[in-house]
Design a protein around this motif. Structure first.
Motif, mmCIF file in Angstrom:
data_model
loop_
_atom_site.group_PDB
_atom_site.id
_atom_site.type_symbol
_atom_site.label_atom_id
_atom_site.label_comp_id
_atom_site.label_asym_id
_atom_site.label_seq_id
_atom_site.Cartn_x
_atom_site.Cartn_y
_atom_site.Cartn_z
ATOM 1 N N ARG B 157 2.286 -3.692 -3.712
ATOM 2 C CA ARG B 157 2.278 -3.484 -5.163
ATOM 3 C C ARG B 157 0.851 -3.095 -5.563
ATOM 4 N NH1 ARG B 157 4.319 -8.644 -7.891
ATOM 5 N NH2 ARG B 157 6.365 -7.787 -7.348
ATOM 6 N N THR B 158 0.710 -2.179 -6.511
ATOM 7 C CA THR B 158 -0.626 -1.791 -6.989
ATOM 8 C C THR B 158 -0.741 -2.047 -8.485
ATOM 9 O OG1 THR B 158 -0.181 0.478 -7.711
ATOM 10 C CG2 THR B 158 -0.522 0.138 -5.340
ATOM 11 N N THR B 159 -1.948 -1.777 -9.003
ATOM 12 C CA THR B 159 -2.149 -1.891 -10.459
ATOM 13 C C THR B 159 -2.044 -0.532 -11.153
ATOM 14 O OG1 THR B 159 -4.522 -1.704 -10.059
ATOM 15 C CG2 THR B 159 -3.626 -3.931 -10.312
ATOM 16 N N ARG B 160 -1.753 0.531 -10.391
ATOM 17 C CA ARG B 160 -1.670 1.852 -11.017
ATOM 18 C C ARG B 160 -0.356 1.971 -11.779
ATOM 19 N NH1 ARG B 160 -3.270 7.246 -7.918
ATOM 20 N NH2 ARG B 160 -5.186 6.020 -7.846
ATOM 21 N N MET B 177 1.727 2.155 3.499
ATOM 22 C CA MET B 177 0.413 2.389 4.117
ATOM 23 C C MET B 177 0.563 2.669 5.611
ATOM 24 S SD MET B 177 -2.330 1.414 6.041
ATOM 25 C CE MET B 177 -2.164 -0.341 6.400
ATOM 26 N N ARG B 178 -0.141 3.698 6.058
ATOM 27 C CA ARG B 178 -0.252 4.002 7.490
ATOM 28 C C ARG B 178 -1.738 4.192 7.799
ATOM 29 N NH1 ARG B 178 3.712 5.935 4.862
ATOM 30 N NH2 ARG B 178 5.866 5.744 5.608
ATOM 31 N N PRO B 179 -2.270 3.522 8.815
ATOM 32 C CA PRO B 179 -3.691 3.683 9.138
ATOM 33 C C PRO B 179 -3.938 4.947 9.967
ATOM 34 C CG PRO B 179 -2.708 1.984 10.533
ATOM 35 C CD PRO B 179 -1.606 2.491 9.648
ATOM 36 N N TYR B 180 -5.007 5.656 9.630
ATOM 37 C CA TYR B 180 -5.433 6.842 10.405
ATOM 38 C C TYR B 180 -6.953 6.889 10.470
ATOM 39 C CZ TYR B 180 -0.702 8.667 10.560
ATOM 40 O OH TYR B 180 0.632 8.811 10.827
ATOM 41 N N ARG B 181 -7.453 7.632 11.472
ATOM 42 C CA ARG B 181 -8.890 7.881 11.503
ATOM 43 C C ARG B 181 -9.244 8.842 10.377
ATOM 44 N NH1 ARG B 181 -10.124 10.252 17.088
ATOM 45 N NH2 ARG B 181 -8.172 11.281 16.581
ATOM 46 N N ILE B 215 -5.387 -3.369 -4.473
ATOM 47 C CA ILE B 215 -4.931 -4.022 -3.243
ATOM 48 C C ILE B 215 -6.100 -4.800 -2.667
ATOM 49 C CG2 ILE B 215 -4.020 -3.685 -0.911
ATOM 50 C CD1 ILE B 215 -2.786 -1.049 -1.957
ATOM 51 N N VAL B 216 -5.917 -6.092 -2.495
ATOM 52 C CA VAL B 216 -7.020 -6.959 -2.088
ATOM 53 C C VAL B 216 -7.023 -7.187 -0.583
ATOM 54 C CG1 VAL B 216 -8.016 -9.263 -2.351
ATOM 55 C CG2 VAL B 216 -7.048 -8.090 -4.345
ATOM 56 N N ASP B 217 -5.852 -7.362 0.009
ATOM 57 C CA ASP B 217 -5.790 -7.782 1.406
ATOM 58 C C ASP B 217 -4.662 -7.036 2.117
ATOM 59 O OD1 ASP B 217 -5.666 -9.049 3.847
ATOM 60 O OD2 ASP B 217 -5.661 -11.090 3.016
ATOM 61 N N LEU B 218 -5.049 -6.152 3.050
ATOM 62 C CA LEU B 218 -4.021 -5.365 3.765
ATOM 63 C C LEU B 218 -3.132 -6.256 4.637
ATOM 64 C CD1 LEU B 218 -6.053 -2.207 4.870
ATOM 65 C CD2 LEU B 218 -4.325 -2.355 3.066
ATOM 66 N N ASP B 219 -3.621 -7.432 4.976
ATOM 67 C CA ASP B 219 -2.828 -8.337 5.811
ATOM 68 C C ASP B 219 -1.768 -9.089 5.013
ATOM 69 O OD1 ASP B 219 -4.053 -7.633 8.121
ATOM 70 O OD2 ASP B 219 -5.489 -9.291 8.119
ATOM 71 N N LYS B 220 -1.716 -8.802 3.710
ATOM 72 C CA LYS B 220 -0.683 -9.459 2.891
ATOM 73 C C LYS B 220 0.172 -8.434 2.164
ATOM 74 C CE LYS B 220 -3.200 -13.766 2.337
ATOM 75 N NZ LYS B 220 -4.193 -14.482 1.513
ATOM 76 N N PRO B 221 0.945 -7.644 2.937
ATOM 77 C CA PRO B 221 1.832 -6.694 2.259
ATOM 78 C C PRO B 221 2.905 -7.445 1.465
ATOM 79 C CG PRO B 221 2.354 -6.802 4.600
ATOM 80 C CD PRO B 221 1.114 -7.633 4.396
ATOM 81 N N HIS B 222 3.334 -6.841 0.342
ATOM 82 C CA HIS B 222 4.397 -7.465 -0.449
ATOM 83 C C HIS B 222 5.750 -7.298 0.225
ATOM 84 C CE1 HIS B 222 1.181 -6.977 -3.462
ATOM 85 N NE2 HIS B 222 1.664 -8.086 -3.937
ATOM 86 N N TRP B 223 5.910 -6.195 0.983
ATOM 87 C CA TRP B 223 7.137 -5.942 1.747
ATOM 88 C C TRP B 223 6.713 -5.356 3.085
ATOM 89 C CZ3 TRP B 223 6.324 -4.328 -3.272
ATOM 90 C CH2 TRP B 223 7.108 -4.941 -4.267
#
Lengths: 282, 282
Positions: B157-160, B177-181, B215-223
């Motif tokens: 969830r975001t604040t946008r 979210m997907r991580p990339y270089r 988004i504060v913490d990527l380790d805490k996804p909402h889903w």
């Protein structure tokens, strides 16, 4: 020079502009006719700009453009319903009251025509304008304040980001503002919502929303005139077609070549009237 | 239960769901087929929801819906290109792996079918899904991490804020979210941009953008599942079709009646493949 209220068709307004006789904002001119914001780009950016509009239809509702099959032709707008074919002298380089000219994101000049700046590589885009729904608000007794006190609607840069598209990664919403009493907001929303190609209903209202948009001082609009807000009123914010030219300013020297836009408030007045437009949508 | 990778068509996936044999996320199933998010609303909200999608096409790209001329009919999707007519048993109430059921904005149950919750007043909407472009990323050697390590893409969830539409005034973007270089981001953007009905290119990337999104913490996804982010990678964020059901949760008891959505990650797999979709767009 300002046009009188007897200037009642798009063609009349455009002819005055073409002759250099009308250089003032177009709000309330040619009532019932759709007005458009302008952005003229080098053709290399045309595809990304179309994507930007598709991804941000509220601030950047794309109404039309010069023909992509005839890049550099300033006389032809598509769809052809926007400008009557009988206006054989139509020229996007002369038919607005005033133009802003940008280079590397900097405003380098404001002129009443751009015949010397336009090149064979330019494409012009038309973006819907909230002036189009002001007549409907006035007809409902919710007359926009700047119609009453004169001057131009106030416009503000915000911190709300656009969805990026290609080279355009750095833009934020520009909004126009009209003050209303809080109890009138639902009616204001209802009246403006159907104007989908002209920003539609407001994106935000009230002082908390204003702060969320990053607007600090209503008395310091980035474009237009300082508003008169009366007791008991709150600011109501709509997406604004100045957004694309503000994005160009924010993009800086990433955008190569000359970019041209309308001077905020000084629109292209089209031949299509609101009733026809809605019929076409349906 | 999860389907095997031999489950290669939309019909095969839907039949497994229909029989209660597939209850897991659908990422990487039926490769090349478009998948869709689901929101089922009482008909009174259908018009406002269409406007919401039109005003927010990046998080809420509307692909289709049950027939508005046959409210309450769970067997017919328009446009009819999305589900083959030969699937005579198609039923939006059974053909997804799992469903979330909401009342007054609260999740009250998760079920493998919603035959008892669906009423003669319900309309189902299909929203594009970013799973549709994951195959293209994988084909380019930019395989989404959750394909490699297993599990579901993380969603936040975001604040946008969404552009409001009618009764829907309180929503914010949900993102996947997907991580990339960092050096791969321009290629990732280029590959996903053409998927316009499936969120298209990312809306933001990098840690500064992450903070701007709230988004504060990527380790805490909402889903979805906690992501694995490797050294030198940055988070890349796309609009996500969970946005509408999060909006329903934020709207609380303003929305009357039962609202149904897919369980995040558990999509409706359509019969249209990506190649046909792009042909249709062109």
């Amino acid at each position: 020079m300002a046009a009188s209220s007897s200037t009642s068709t798009g063609l009349e307004v455009r002819i005055l502009c073409r002759r250099g006789l009308l250089t003032s904002p177009t709000a309330s001119l040619a009532p019932g006719h759709i007005q458009a914001n302008l952005l003229i780009l080098p053709s290399a950016y045309a595809s990304d700009f179309r994507s930007l509009c598709a991804r941000n239809p509220v601030p950047c509702p794309l109404l039309g453009s010069t023909a992509l099959s005839k890049i550099g032709d300033a006389s032809c707008i598509q769809p052809d319903s926007l400008i009557n074919a009988s206006d054989v002298d139509f020229d996007i380089r002369t038919d607005l009251p005033q133009y802003n000219i940008y280079e590397s994101g900097k405003l380098i000049a404001t002129k009443i025509d751009v015949k010397h700046e336009w090149t064979s590589d330019h494409v012009a885009f038309l973006i819907g304008c909230s002036y189009s729904f002001e007549g409907a608000l006035a007809a409902a007794g919710l007359t926009p304040r700047h119609w009453v006190v004169g001057g131009n609607v106030p416009m503000y840069r915000t911190t709300r980001r656009l969805n990026p598209a290609g080279i355009f990664t750095s833009g934020t919403y520009v909004v126009s503002m009209r003050p209303y009493r809080e109890e009138d907001v639902s009616e204001v929303r209802r009246i403006t919502a159907p104007y989908k190609g002209m920003h539609g209903e407001p994106i935000a209202w009230g002082y908390q929303d204003m702060r969320e948009l990053g607007i600090v001082d209503l008395d310091k609009p980035h474009w237009g005139d300082v508003p008169e807000i009366r007791e008991g009123e709150i600011p109501v914010f709509w997406g604004c077609g100045v957004t694309p030219q503000d994005m160009i300013m924010q993009a800086g020297d990433k955008i190569k070549g000359i970019v041209i836009a309308h001077k905020p408030g000084c629109m292209l007045v089209l031949d299509v009237n609101e009733a026809d437009y809605f019929k076409g949508e349906g």
